[in-house]
Each structure stands twice: as C-alpha cells, then as structure tokens.
Design a protein around this motif. Sequence first.
Motif, PDB file in Angstrom:
ATOM      1  N   LEU A  34      38.309  39.279  49.588  1.00 35.87           N
ATOM      2  CA  LEU A  34      38.761  37.952  49.989  1.00 35.87           C
ATOM      3  C   LEU A  34      39.262  38.078  51.419  1.00 35.87           C
ATOM      4  N   LEU A  35      38.566  37.433  52.356  1.00 31.42           N
ATOM      5  CA  LEU A  35      38.846  37.601  53.781  1.00 31.42           C
ATOM      6  C   LEU A  35      39.279  36.283  54.404  1.00 31.42           C
ATOM      7  N   LEU A  36      40.338  36.336  55.161  1.00 31.71           N
ATOM      8  CA  LEU A  36      40.823  35.180  55.906  1.00 31.71           C
ATOM      9  C   LEU A  36      40.688  35.507  57.386  1.00 31.71           C
ATOM     10  N   PRO A  37      39.483  35.309  57.966  1.00 28.68           N
ATOM     11  CA  PRO A  37      39.241  35.708  59.352  1.00 28.68           C
ATOM     12  C   PRO A  37      40.243  35.112  60.335  1.00 28.68           C
ATOM     13  N   MET A  38      40.680  33.874  60.106  1.00 29.06           N
ATOM     14  CA  MET A  38      41.577  33.220  61.054  1.00 29.06           C
ATOM     15  C   MET A  38      42.963  33.852  61.058  1.00 29.06           C
ATOM     16  N   ALA A  39      43.330  34.545  59.970  1.00 31.98           N
ATOM     17  CA  ALA A  39      44.652  35.168  59.883  1.00 31.98           C
ATOM     18  C   ALA A  39      44.578  36.687  59.961  1.00 31.98           C
ATOM     19  N   GLY A  40      43.358  37.210  60.010  1.00 27.54           N
ATOM     20  CA  GLY A  40      43.194  38.655  60.036  1.00 27.54           C
ATOM     21  C   GLY A  40      43.651  39.319  58.751  1.00 27.54           C
ATOM     22  N   ALA A  41      43.649  38.567  57.653  1.00 28.19           N
ATOM     23  CA  ALA A  41      44.115  39.096  56.367  1.00 28.19           C
ATOM     24  C   ALA A  41      42.926  39.372  55.459  1.00 28.19           C
ATOM     25  N   GLU A  42      43.093  40.369  54.601  1.00 27.79           N
ATOM     26  CA  GLU A  42      42.069  40.657  53.604  1.00 27.79           C
ATOM     27  C   GLU A  42      42.736  41.137  52.320  1.00 27.79           C
ATOM     28  N   TYR A  43      42.106  40.768  51.217  1.00 27.98           N
ATOM     29  CA  TYR A  43      42.558  41.165  49.888  1.00 27.98           C
ATOM     30  C   TYR A  43      41.359  41.835  49.218  1.00 27.98           C
ATOM     31  N   LEU A  44      41.528  43.100  48.822  1.00 24.97           N
ATOM     32  CA  LEU A  44      40.400  43.881  48.324  1.00 24.97           C
ATOM     33  C   LEU A  44      40.587  44.265  46.866  1.00 24.97           C
ATOM     34  N   GLY A  45      39.550  44.054  46.062  1.00 21.96           N
ATOM     35  CA  GLY A  45      39.567  44.439  44.661  1.00 21.96           C
ATOM     36  C   GLY A  45      40.549  43.623  43.835  1.00 21.96           C
ATOM     37  N   ALA A  46      40.668  43.998  42.556  1.00 23.00           N
ATOM     38  CA  ALA A  46      41.543  43.275  41.633  1.00 23.00           C
ATOM     39  C   ALA A  46      42.993  43.290  42.099  1.00 23.00           C
ATOM     40  N   ASP A  47      43.462  44.416  42.619  1.00 27.12           N
ATOM     41  CA  ASP A  47      44.840  44.488  43.095  1.00 27.12           C
ATOM     42  C   ASP A  47      45.065  43.539  44.273  1.00 27.12           C
ATOM     43  N   GLY A  48      44.084  43.453  45.141  1.00 27.25           N
ATOM     44  CA  GLY A  48      44.187  42.533  46.268  1.00 27.25           C
ATOM     45  C   GLY A  48      44.229  41.082  45.813  1.00 27.25           C
ATOM     46  N   ILE A  49      43.422  40.747  44.826  1.00 29.11           N
ATOM     47  CA  ILE A  49      43.415  39.377  44.302  1.00 29.11           C
ATOM     48  C   ILE A  49      44.760  39.062  43.651  1.00 29.11           C
ATOM     49  N   ARG A  50      45.322  40.008  42.940  1.00 28.83           N
ATOM     50  CA  ARG A  50      46.659  39.796  42.353  1.00 28.83           C
ATOM     51  C   ARG A  50      47.694  39.542  43.454  1.00 28.83           C
ATOM     52  N   ARG A  51      47.588  40.290  44.547  1.00 25.58           N
ATOM     53  CA  ARG A  51      48.498  40.098  45.680  1.00 25.58           C
ATOM     54  C   ARG A  51      48.292  38.720  46.305  1.00 25.58           C
ATOM     55  N   PHE A  52      47.043  38.264  46.392  1.00 26.86           N
ATOM     56  CA  PHE A  52      46.736  36.934  46.909  1.00 26.86           C
ATOM     57  C   PHE A  52      47.423  35.866  46.059  1.00 26.86           C
ATOM     58  N   PHE A  53      47.332  35.985  44.740  1.00 24.58           N
ATOM     59  CA  PHE A  53      47.985  35.019  43.855  1.00 24.58           C
ATOM     60  C   PHE A  53      49.500  35.050  44.049  1.00 24.58           C
ATOM     61  N   THR A  54      50.073  36.235  44.239  1.00 25.35           N
ATOM     62  CA  THR A  54      51.513  36.357  44.499  1.00 25.35           C
ATOM     63  C   THR A  54      51.863  35.697  45.828  1.00 25.35           C
ATOM     64  N   ASP A  55      51.024  35.906  46.837  1.00 21.44           N
ATOM     65  CA  ASP A  55      51.267  35.300  48.146  1.00 21.44           C
ATOM     66  C   ASP A  55      51.219  33.768  48.060  1.00 21.44           C
ATOM     67  N   ILE A  56      50.303  33.233  47.259  1.00 28.57           N
ATOM     68  CA  ILE A  56      50.242  31.781  47.075  1.00 28.57           C
ATOM     69  C   ILE A  56      51.582  31.274  46.546  1.00 28.57           C
ATOM     70  N   GLU A  57      52.089  31.941  45.537  1.00 27.98           N
ATOM     71  CA  GLU A  57      53.357  31.519  44.940  1.00 27.98           C
ATOM     72  C   GLU A  57      54.505  31.622  45.937  1.00 27.98           C
ATOM     73  N   ASP A  58      54.486  32.644  46.769  1.00 33.09           N
ATOM     74  CA  ASP A  58      55.552  32.838  47.756  1.00 33.09           C
ATOM     75  C   ASP A  58      55.515  31.797  48.868  1.00 33.09           C
ATOM     76  N   ILE A  59      54.325  31.465  49.326  1.00 31.26           N
ATOM     77  CA  ILE A  59      54.179  30.592  50.488  1.00 31.26           C
ATOM     78  C   ILE A  59      54.175  29.114  50.109  1.00 31.26           C
ATOM     79  N   GLY A  60      53.381  28.769  49.102  1.00 33.30           N
ATOM     80  CA  GLY A  60      53.257  27.363  48.695  1.00 33.30           C
ATOM     81  C   GLY A  60      52.971  27.265  47.215  1.00 33.30           C
TER      82      GLY A  60
END
Length: 130
Positions: A34-60
């Motif tokens: 999961l790549l966010l080119p505009m933010a230079g962020a990437e989430y790799l594999g299942a652990d990365g996707i879990r972190r993405f879901f956590t980040d969603i909850e933290d930010i919005g």
Amino acid sequence: MSEENVVTVGRAIAAINARDIDAYLACCTENVELLLPMAGAEYLGADGIRRFFTDIEDIGPDLRIEVQRVQAIGDSTAIAFLRVGATGRASGIATGAESANVYDFIDGKISRIRIFLDREEALKSVGLME
C-alpha cells in the motif's frame, strides 16, 4: 477477470469503512503493498496493513471512503475514483478530498495499491492520460 477485480476493489473499500482488517487482507496477496506516493509512505504485507488501519484510527477515526467509480484496466489493474472524508482527531476539523487509487492484481488478489490525491497523476500512471 477484470470485472472480478472491480468487485474485489469494492470489497476492500467496504472493509476499510467497516474497519475489518481480516476482510481487507482476504482481498490481498500475502505481500501486498500500500503506497502513498504523495506522502512518501508505504505499508508492506499484513503487518503493514494492520499499521495502516491503526493509523486511520489515530488520524481520523471516522474516515469514510465513498466509491464514485471503479474501472478495470486490462486483466491486472483497476482504478477507483473516490471521495474520502474524515474529521481530524486532534483538530476536530472535517476534511474531504477526491482521490484515485490504482490497484494491481495477481491471481485475482490485490498486490499493490497506489493512492493519489491528483486524479490526473493516477490516470497517467496507468497510461490513460499523457
């Protein structure tokens, strides 16, 4: 296969809105990117996707994605035109933006997602615009 990919994109976005990590991962390959080119962020594999879901909850925590249109591009790519809205946890300010996600597929599963705030840039990335 291309119509199945469109359905899979819809299921993945519904899983984000429901905060259902397992349903999202069921749509993806084991090594999904999961790549966010505009933010230079990437989430790799299942652990990365879990972190993405956590980040969603933290930010919005009320982040919602509205699908405006999904288009198959050949058998292994799809582009989704979206409207994303959320209220910032810290600021309390409601925000909304149109975006486009490009999904690459391997054997019917999402292998890579690229998120673009600029829809023209997303279209260029899949060769639909010069």
